[in-house]
Design a protein around this motif. Sequence first.
Motif, PDB file in Angstrom:
ATOM      1  N   ASP A   1      57.918  38.207  16.451  1.00 30.25           N
ATOM      2  CA  ASP A   1      57.166  38.004  17.692  1.00 30.25           C
ATOM      3  C   ASP A   1      57.714  38.864  18.837  1.00 30.25           C
ATOM      4  O   ASP A   1      56.971  39.271  19.728  1.00 30.25           O
ATOM      5  CB  ASP A   1      57.209  36.532  18.112  1.00 30.25           C
ATOM      6  N   THR A   2      59.015  39.128  18.802  1.00 25.90           N
ATOM      7  CA  THR A   2      59.668  39.829  19.902  1.00 25.90           C
ATOM      8  C   THR A   2      59.542  41.341  19.781  1.00 25.90           C
ATOM      9  O   THR A   2      59.422  42.048  20.783  1.00 25.90           O
ATOM     10  CB  THR A   2      61.154  39.431  19.978  1.00 25.90           C
ATOM     11  N   PHE A   3      59.573  41.847  18.558  1.00 23.80           N
ATOM     12  CA  PHE A   3      59.563  43.293  18.338  1.00 23.80           C
ATOM     13  C   PHE A   3      58.346  43.713  17.507  1.00 23.80           C
ATOM     14  O   PHE A   3      58.071  43.130  16.455  1.00 23.80           O
ATOM     15  CB  PHE A   3      60.839  43.726  17.608  1.00 23.80           C
ATOM     16  N   ASP A   4      57.675  44.725  17.965  1.00 24.41           N
ATOM     17  CA  ASP A   4      56.587  45.313  17.187  1.00 24.41           C
ATOM     18  C   ASP A   4      57.117  46.299  16.151  1.00 24.41           C
ATOM     19  O   ASP A   4      56.606  46.381  15.045  1.00 24.41           O
ATOM     20  CB  ASP A   4      55.594  46.035  18.117  1.00 24.41           C
ATOM     21  N   ASN A   5      58.143  47.036  16.524  1.00 22.67           N
ATOM     22  CA  ASN A   5      58.696  48.060  15.643  1.00 22.67           C
ATOM     23  C   ASN A   5      60.009  47.560  15.045  1.00 22.67           C
ATOM     24  O   ASN A   5      61.098  47.853  15.525  1.00 22.67           O
ATOM     25  CB  ASN A   5      58.916  49.360  16.429  1.00 22.67           C
ATOM     26  N   ILE A   6      59.897  46.757  14.002  1.00 27.10           N
ATOM     27  CA  ILE A   6      61.042  46.116  13.370  1.00 27.10           C
ATOM     28  C   ILE A   6      60.932  46.260  11.865  1.00 27.10           C
ATOM     29  O   ILE A   6      59.821  46.231  11.314  1.00 27.10           O
ATOM     30  CB  ILE A   6      61.130  44.627  13.791  1.00 27.10           C
ATOM     31  N   ALA A   7      62.061  46.424  11.180  1.00 30.92           N
ATOM     32  CA  ALA A   7      62.036  46.649   9.737  1.00 30.92           C
ATOM     33  C   ALA A   7      63.078  45.788   9.038  1.00 30.92           C
ATOM     34  O   ALA A   7      64.134  45.477   9.593  1.00 30.92           O
ATOM     35  CB  ALA A   7      62.290  48.123   9.426  1.00 30.92           C
ATOM     36  N   ILE A   8      62.760  45.421   7.800  1.00 36.15           N
ATOM     37  CA  ILE A   8      63.685  44.680   6.947  1.00 36.15           C
ATOM     38  C   ILE A   8      64.391  45.665   6.033  1.00 36.15           C
ATOM     39  O   ILE A   8      63.762  46.474   5.360  1.00 36.15           O
ATOM     40  CB  ILE A   8      62.936  43.630   6.105  1.00 36.15           C
ATOM     41  N   SER A   9      65.719  45.596   6.015  1.00 40.54           N
ATOM     42  CA  SER A   9      66.513  46.411   5.095  1.00 40.54           C
ATOM     43  C   SER A   9      66.570  45.699   3.748  1.00 40.54           C
ATOM     44  O   SER A   9      67.032  44.557   3.658  1.00 40.54           O
ATOM     45  CB  SER A   9      67.926  46.597   5.660  1.00 40.54           C
ATOM     46  N   PHE A  10      66.128  46.365   2.694  1.00 41.20           N
ATOM     47  CA  PHE A  10      65.961  45.712   1.394  1.00 41.20           C
ATOM     48  C   PHE A  10      66.790  46.382   0.313  1.00 41.20           C
ATOM     49  O   PHE A  10      66.718  47.589   0.109  1.00 41.20           O
ATOM     50  CB  PHE A  10      64.472  45.737   1.000  1.00 41.20           C
ATOM     51  N   SER A  11      67.603  45.561  -0.367  1.00 41.61           N
ATOM     52  CA  SER A  11      68.303  46.051  -1.551  1.00 41.61           C
ATOM     53  C   SER A  11      68.578  44.931  -2.544  1.00 41.61           C
ATOM     54  O   SER A  11      68.528  45.153  -3.750  1.00 41.61           O
ATOM     55  CB  SER A  11      69.623  46.739  -1.170  1.00 41.61           C
TER      56      SER A  11
END
Length: 243
Positions: A29-39
């Motif tokens: 909700d706070t960030f539009d440009n956010i990513a999940i680091s996946f491994s």
Amino acid sequence: MAENRLNTVDLDSELSQKSPQEIIEYALDTFDNIAISFSGAEDVVLIDMAHKINPDKVQVFSLDTGRLHAETYRFIEKVREHYGIEIDVVFPDSNAVNQLVREKGLFSFYKDDHKECCSIRKIGPLRRKLLTVDAWITGQRRDQSPGTRTSIPAIQDDKAFARPDDSLTKFNPLANWSSQQVWEYIRSNNVPYNELHDQGYVSIGCEPCTRPTGPGQHEREGRWWWEEATQKECGLHAVNIKQ
């Protein structure tokens, strides 16, 4: 930008009392440009939660070091298909890899330490990726490492990877969770996982630097087992060592 002026210290006191789903919802909700680091297993739990909260905002990236297990590549593809999402697979700079291998061979980390190789194969690609986002979400847990992760906050100002004269917010929604809680969630929600876990691997990284752990061993003992136990970070979360 208001997003970049978050008081992460005050927010951590509040968010640390909330569930992982509530922390992820706040982050999305706070960030539009956010990513999940996946491994790994923790990260796919985050993807599953985020996908249920707001599937349109699930941005995922994964680092391909060029030294991963075949099972890990199959896992990445399984997650992509299961959730119908794009996964931005980020690669290291080929010239830097070529120079390292040419000068020191393919297994220099056994003689030196893992930091130089990780810097080229992990840190460089991660830095490039994080320069493009305002916030990222990781699957770090406090009980993952006896020396570097015991004080992980739910939210922090990531100064190590922030753009110059800007800020980067880092969320660790699973900070309070145990490995048992992660696997209870995976099983009860039919979440895909790396088949190496069925072969005794707990913490999974690059193939030459990862091995199964035995009964009674801590999960990080399977990573860089030839090095001192309390400093086992590749640099992705270097702020932990500084803390």
